[in-house]
Write an enzyme that holds these catalytic residues in place. Structure first.
Site, PDB file in Angstrom:
ATOM      1  N   PRO A 315       0.762  -1.512  -0.113  1.00 34.23           N
ATOM      2  CA  PRO A 315       0.101  -0.371   0.069  1.00 34.23           C
ATOM      3  C   PRO A 315       0.715   1.203  -0.229  1.00 34.23           C
ATOM      4  CG  PRO A 315       0.004  -0.911   2.615  1.00 34.23           C
ATOM      5  CD  PRO A 315       0.705  -1.773   1.012  1.00 34.23           C
ATOM      6  N   CYS A 316       1.227   2.265  -1.278  1.00 27.77           N
ATOM      7  CA  CYS A 316       2.344   2.738  -1.198  1.00 27.77           C
ATOM      8  C   CYS A 316       1.384   4.279  -1.673  1.00 27.77           C
ATOM      9  CB  CYS A 316       3.313   2.886  -2.667  1.00 27.77           C
ATOM     10  SG  CYS A 316       2.018   2.185  -4.214  1.00 27.77           S
TER      11      CYS A 316
END
Length: 347
Positions: A315-316
């Site tokens: 989850p950047c």
């Protein structure tokens, strides 16, 4: 958008009738050929079960279709301006060419003017259109059974080579590690279609098909894994797709998918730190650098975030600016905003 009162039956009949009243209302994708057409296309008509309808050319491109050479849907249905026609003809003659701004200028075209026309008419920039067309052409040809080498060469992917039809049958050729062949396909999500790549060991690619860095990510991934890609079905694709559906429906907050993430030690450290950020929580680049172990490595952390090739699951999108601003997302700021809002509301 396609009007809600327009049924698939009505649009299909308009296609059969080549009804000009529907020009500009929708375009149609033909599943068996991988092309998309305008309603008045004179080509042989596909069966009803082999078509799907889109509100515009951008949507068709994002779903993996390439423009028909008969009806030429990338030319505005009212006709393209005279000044642009030579360029459109040149693109159609050589769809694999990577046009640079200076090349456009040398031919007498204003890059900004070309960009504005494509953005206004098709909802995407000229370079985005070229990029998606190259990917769609290569994807379709591999799917048709053409060797990766042939497809890559024809579409301008100079680093994609070494794979042949014999490889599909696993006869006398086995690059990379056993079971490491990357199977790719497209999956549909509420934020647009994504390209997915898996091996028997796990997920190695999950990215929006219109992302600017997708071509580069594919080349890097193949080089690091010393393998090639084929299109097809795989149980891991089904597993990832099912969990993504649950995520988008607000029913899943963490993923149970094995990941294959070849990269430098620093990149893997950054990506592992991303996975540890809880659902619905954000962290600044500086905070992430601190978790990685070097508070001064903010830029290096940001660069590694951008090199992540597994969106959402790594989850950047949960990394924001120190001032709380939503910045830096390869899939597009609008998607990052959607994802953060979705997680906040379902936290």
């Amino acid at each position: 958008m396609i009007s809600s009162h327009l049924s698939s039956d009505e649009m299909y009949q308009a296609l059969l009738d080549r009804n000009s009243h529907y020009e500009g209302v929708f375009v149609v994708g033909v599943k068996t050929t991988g092309i998309f057409c305008r309603p008045t296309c004179s080509a042989r008509k596909p069966k009803y079960e082999n078509v799907e309808f889109f509100k515009n050319t951008k949507e068709a491109l994002c779903h993996g279709y390439r423009a028909c050479k008969v009806c030429r849907p990338m030319k505005n249905y009212q006709s393209a301006p005279d000044w642009l026609i030579p360029l459109l003809n040149a693109v159609e003659e050589n769809p694999s060419k990577k046009w640079k701004d200076y090349e456009l200028s040398q031919l007498g075209f204003s890059p900004s003017r070309v960009r504005r026309y494509f953005k206004k008419t098709h909802g995407i920039t000229f370079q985005a259109y070229l990029r998606m067309s190259r990917i769609n052409n290569a994807f379709s040809k591999i799917k048709e059974g053409q060797t990766v080498t042939q497809s890559a060469f024809e579409q301008g992917y100079e680093s994609l080579s070494g794979f042949s039809d014999t490889f599909k049958n696993m006869t006398g050729f086995s690059p990379g590690k056993p079971g490491q062949i990357i199977t790719i396909n497209r999956i549909v999500t509420p934020l647009g279609p994504m390209m997915i790549g898996v091996t028997d060991a796990g997920l190695c690619l999950l990215e929006f098909t219109d992302r600017k860095m997708l071509e580069t990510q594919i080349e890097i991934l193949k080089k690091r894994m010393k393998t090639e890609m084929i299109t097809g079905k795989h149980p891991m694709i089904d597993k990832v797709s099912a969990q993504l559906d649950e995520y988008f429906n607000g029913e899943r907050k963490s993923f149970e998918v094995p990941l294959v993430v070849p990269g430098t030690d620093f990149q893997q450290k950054v990506w592992n730190a991303l996975v540890q950020i809880p659902y619905g929580v954000t962290r600044s680049y500086k905070q992430q650098a601190d978790v990685v172990g070097d508070v001064k490595a903010v830029r290096a952390v940001a660069r590694a975030n951008g090199e992540n090739h597994i969106s959402i699951i790594i989850p950047c999108h949960r990394i924001i600016g120190s001032d709380g601003s939503i910045v830096g997302y390869g899939g597009g700021i609008h998607r990052k905003q959607w994802l953060l809002k979705h997680e906040f509301e379902n936290h």
